[in-house]
Design a protein around this motif. Structure first.
Motif, mmCIF file in Angstrom:
data_model
loop_
_atom_site.group_PDB
_atom_site.id
_atom_site.type_symbol
_atom_site.label_atom_id
_atom_site.label_comp_id
_atom_site.label_asym_id
_atom_site.label_seq_id
_atom_site.Cartn_x
_atom_site.Cartn_y
_atom_site.Cartn_z
ATOM 1 N N ALA A 24 0.834 -1.206 0.000
ATOM 2 C CA ALA A 24 0.000 0.000 0.000
ATOM 3 C C ALA A 24 0.869 1.256 0.000
ATOM 4 O O ALA A 24 0.531 2.255 -0.645
ATOM 5 N N ARG A 25 1.996 1.209 0.712
ATOM 6 C CA ARG A 25 2.891 2.365 0.699
ATOM 7 C C ARG A 25 3.529 2.536 -0.672
ATOM 8 O O ARG A 25 3.653 3.666 -1.171
ATOM 9 N N THR A 26 3.934 1.441 -1.301
ATOM 10 C CA THR A 26 4.495 1.507 -2.647
ATOM 11 C C THR A 26 3.488 2.126 -3.605
ATOM 12 O O THR A 26 3.842 2.969 -4.448
ATOM 13 N N ALA A 27 2.218 1.723 -3.483
ATOM 14 C CA ALA A 27 1.173 2.277 -4.339
ATOM 15 C C ALA A 27 1.012 3.778 -4.107
ATOM 16 O O ALA A 27 0.877 4.559 -5.059
ATOM 17 N N LEU A 28 1.023 4.202 -2.854
ATOM 18 C CA LEU A 28 0.887 5.621 -2.541
ATOM 19 C C LEU A 28 1.985 6.439 -3.214
ATOM 20 O O LEU A 28 1.723 7.492 -3.815
ATOM 21 N N LEU A 29 3.211 5.950 -3.130
ATOM 22 C CA LEU A 29 4.347 6.693 -3.667
ATOM 23 C C LEU A 29 4.361 6.728 -5.192
ATOM 24 O O LEU A 29 4.896 7.668 -5.790
ATOM 25 N N THR A 30 3.802 5.726 -5.822
ATOM 26 C CA THR A 30 3.843 5.654 -7.287
ATOM 27 C C THR A 30 2.548 6.134 -7.945
ATOM 28 O O THR A 30 2.560 6.471 -9.128
ATOM 29 N N GLU A 31 1.474 6.195 -7.198
ATOM 30 C CA GLU A 31 0.223 6.713 -7.753
ATOM 31 C C GLU A 31 0.061 8.212 -7.509
ATOM 32 O O GLU A 31 -0.877 8.826 -8.025
ATOM 33 N N ALA A 32 0.983 8.785 -6.746
ATOM 34 C CA ALA A 32 0.909 10.221 -6.453
ATOM 35 C C ALA A 32 1.309 11.077 -7.646
ATOM 36 O O ALA A 32 1.044 12.283 -7.651
ATOM 37 N N VAL A 33 1.956 10.472 -8.639
ATOM 38 C CA VAL A 33 2.408 11.206 -9.821
ATOM 39 C C VAL A 33 1.904 10.495 -11.079
ATOM 40 O O VAL A 33 1.514 9.327 -11.031
ATOM 41 N N ALA B 189 12.827 9.566 -1.152
ATOM 42 C CA ALA B 189 13.947 10.470 -1.416
ATOM 43 C C ALA B 189 13.895 11.008 -2.844
ATOM 44 O O ALA B 189 14.266 12.168 -3.097
ATOM 45 N N THR B 190 13.442 10.193 -3.782
ATOM 46 C CA THR B 190 13.272 10.657 -5.158
ATOM 47 C C THR B 190 12.199 11.734 -5.223
ATOM 48 O O THR B 190 12.353 12.738 -5.944
ATOM 49 N N HIS B 191 11.112 11.552 -4.493
ATOM 50 C CA HIS B 191 10.078 12.595 -4.429
ATOM 51 C C HIS B 191 10.656 13.904 -3.900
ATOM 52 O O HIS B 191 10.282 14.986 -4.365
ATOM 53 N N GLN B 192 11.561 13.827 -2.949
ATOM 54 C CA GLN B 192 12.174 15.044 -2.417
ATOM 55 C C GLN B 192 13.036 15.735 -3.474
ATOM 56 O O GLN B 192 13.162 16.968 -3.468
ATOM 57 N N LEU B 193 13.602 14.973 -4.395
ATOM 58 C CA LEU B 193 14.468 15.530 -5.428
ATOM 59 C C LEU B 193 13.713 16.016 -6.663
ATOM 60 O O LEU B 193 14.273 16.764 -7.475
ATOM 61 N N ARG B 194 12.481 15.581 -6.844
ATOM 62 C CA ARG B 194 11.742 15.960 -8.046
ATOM 63 C C ARG B 194 11.350 17.431 -8.000
ATOM 64 O O ARG B 194 11.127 18.000 -6.933
ATOM 65 N N ALA B 195 11.286 18.035 -9.174
ATOM 66 C CA ALA B 195 10.822 19.417 -9.283
ATOM 67 C C ALA B 195 9.298 19.424 -9.321
ATOM 68 O O ALA B 195 8.660 18.391 -9.482
ATOM 69 N N GLY B 196 8.725 20.613 -9.179
ATOM 70 C CA GLY B 196 7.277 20.703 -9.255
ATOM 71 C C GLY B 196 6.627 20.830 -7.896
ATOM 72 O O GLY B 196 7.281 20.816 -6.851
ATOM 73 N N GLY B 197 5.311 20.946 -7.926
ATOM 74 C CA GLY B 197 4.546 21.167 -6.711
ATOM 75 C C GLY B 197 4.400 19.921 -5.861
ATOM 76 O O GLY B 197 4.767 18.818 -6.262
ATOM 77 N N GLY C 41 8.297 19.749 -2.440
ATOM 78 C CA GLY C 41 7.582 20.718 -3.260
ATOM 79 C C GLY C 41 7.090 21.945 -2.526
ATOM 80 O O GLY C 41 6.502 22.836 -3.144
ATOM 81 N N ARG C 42 7.320 22.013 -1.213
ATOM 82 C CA ARG C 42 6.892 23.171 -0.431
ATOM 83 C C ARG C 42 8.132 23.888 0.110
ATOM 84 O O ARG C 42 9.079 23.243 0.541
ATOM 85 N N VAL C 43 8.103 25.213 0.118
ATOM 86 C CA VAL C 43 9.211 26.003 0.647
ATOM 87 C C VAL C 43 8.741 26.714 1.908
ATOM 88 O O VAL C 43 7.706 27.391 1.905
ATOM 89 N N SER C 44 9.500 26.556 2.980
ATOM 90 C CA SER C 44 9.129 27.166 4.253
ATOM 91 C C SER C 44 10.406 27.495 5.025
ATOM 92 O O SER C 44 11.486 26.987 4.704
#
Length: 429
Positions: free
Chosen positions: A17-26, A144-152, A262-265
């Motif tokens: 389910a976690r794998t699905a969450l990470l890969t279905e988010a994009v 970690a790949t999600h953290q490196l990706r550009a975009g929102g 994707g968020r800057v704070s």
């Protein structure tokens, strides 16, 4: 005791389910794209976890016919560097998901039929636990790949609990022997074994990981510009890579901002610093008049119970982590402020040893005395003696199934894309 097959099946499904969450988010284009030369395309990780499950659970444990033997070479991590994987004829997202479904159906049938109380590979459900841990490790890599990706932003999670400003300073770890490693944890991997005695002199260890505020003081003091604090290798790499601050920090006038998923704070001063390499951690420690802990020092601080003299599975005891103990499993998308988990402290009063950030140690990755390869050399042994430093404790992106007081991670000292931080130690005067 024969393990509960229902529990094993639940762990397999929870992980998927976690794998699905990470890969279905994009979308599919994002899955196929390589977001950093340091990382595989997400679609490679997706099919790779299925291929490992097929190799070990369907073919080896189950003795079943291959599902897709023709793709084995594509998902062999030792045959293709991450930078080369986008050019491979990989399964597309739909094919990858279909493949995972086919493999999982067969793996669950194997689980239902196999006896898991006899040969070593399946004793205690080990092979199934190995696959759960493998997939969770790739889930953290995908995070970690999600953290490196550009975009929102495409991922969300609640904020971690508040910290406690009173949890600071150093903790004395008395000298003497303790038991390092394990012989009893059924899902422990080969590099965590065997249990063995290690005798250490007394030392002081930071009660919490080094915070953003403390690390910013190092930057403000010119720490990145002063070779006195850096090893020769570290100083050379600091110039080669142009290091001036942790990865993802952005200077905003006199303040620091942080780009996270994707968020800057604004950078939070009470959070553990994250995305620093070994050389940066080493330099900060020297600047602070301290050093990084050895792996044995870290483990004694995390596991040793001074009342009983035994080593616990976790700092708080032998019970699995709950949400009150540690920041694990992508429950939050950031390290928690220091002091946020008093229930997870060790008997000596050392906090947040599990979760939040992987902690660099000064130890080069090697096997313990009496090490034996199990079940394959490519998991641990091929990395022994290389240019790797051990990291301990897990991060906010590490799942509880792949984290315990004996768990060992390792990486090159230049790596910063991982969720890595540190704490310091010093000898008694």
């Amino acid at each position: 005791m024969t393990p509960d097959k229902n529990l094993i099946a639940a762990e397999l499904e929870r992980t998927r389910a976690r794998t699905a969450l990470l890969t279905e988010a994009v979308d599919d284009d994002e899955l196929i794209r390589q977001h950093s030369p340091l990382m595989s395309p997400l679609v490679w990780d997706l099919a790779h976890v299925g291929n490992q499950e097929e190799l070990w659970l369907v073919r080896d444990v189950g003795g079943r016919d291959p599902v897709r033997q023709d793709i084995d070479h594509l998902y062999d991590a030792f045959k293709h560097a991450r930078g080369d994987r986008p050019a491979l004829p990989l399964l597309d997202p739909a094919e990858s998901r279909k493949y995972l479904t086919q493999v999982r159906e067969k793996a669950l049938d194997v689980l239902d039929r196999v006896r898991i109380d006899e040969r070593p590979l399946v004793a205690g459900g080990f092979a199934f636990g190995m696959i759960v841990q493998h997939e969770q490790q790739h889930d953290e890599t995908m995070l970690a790949t999600h953290q490196l990706r550009a975009g929102g932003p495409v991922l969300s999670a609640p904020e971690p609990p508040p910290g406690n400003a009173r949890v600071r300073g150093e903790v004395l770890v008395p000298g003497g022997p303790f038991t390092m490693g394990t012989d009893t944890d059924p899902w422990a991997l080969d590099n965590e074994r065997p249990a063995h005695a290690v005798d250490l002199p007394a030392f002081l260890i930071d009660a919490v990981p080094v915070t953003n505020a403390a690390y910013a003081s190092f930057i403000d003091a010119g720490g990145y510009d002063d070779p006195r604090w850096w090893s020769s290798r570290g100083w050379a790499y600091r110039h080669e890579a142009g290091l001036t601050a942790p990865l993802h920090w952005i200077r905003d006038g006199g303040d620091w901002l942080y780009r996270r998923f994707g968020r800057v704070s604004p950078v939070r001063g009470d959070e553990p610093v994250v995305h620093v390499c070994f050389f940066e951690a080493e330099a900060y420690a020297k600047w602070a008049g301290k050093r990084l802990p050895t792996e044995a020092e870290w483990e004694k601080a995390a596991r040793w119970d001074p009342e009983t003299g035994r080593s616990r599975r976790y700092p708080w005891g032998d019970d699995p982590p709950g949400p009150e103990h540690a920041n694990l499993g992508q429950r939050h998308l950031a390290p928690a402020p220091v002091g946020a988990y008093p229930a997870g402290a060790s008997p000596l009063g050392v906090h947040q040893l599990i979760g939040d950030v992987w902690e660099w140690t000064s130890t080069v990755f090697h096997g313990y005395p009496g090490f034996k390869v199990f079940p394959y050399a490519e998991y641990s042994e091929v990395f022994f003696g290389g240019d790797y430093r051990v990291l301990r404790g897990g991060s906010f992106g590490t799942d509880a199934a792949a984290c315990r007081g004996t768990f060992r991670n390792w990486d090159h000292p230049i790596r910063r894309q991982i969720f890595s931080g540190f704490r310091c130690v010093r000898e008694l005067a």
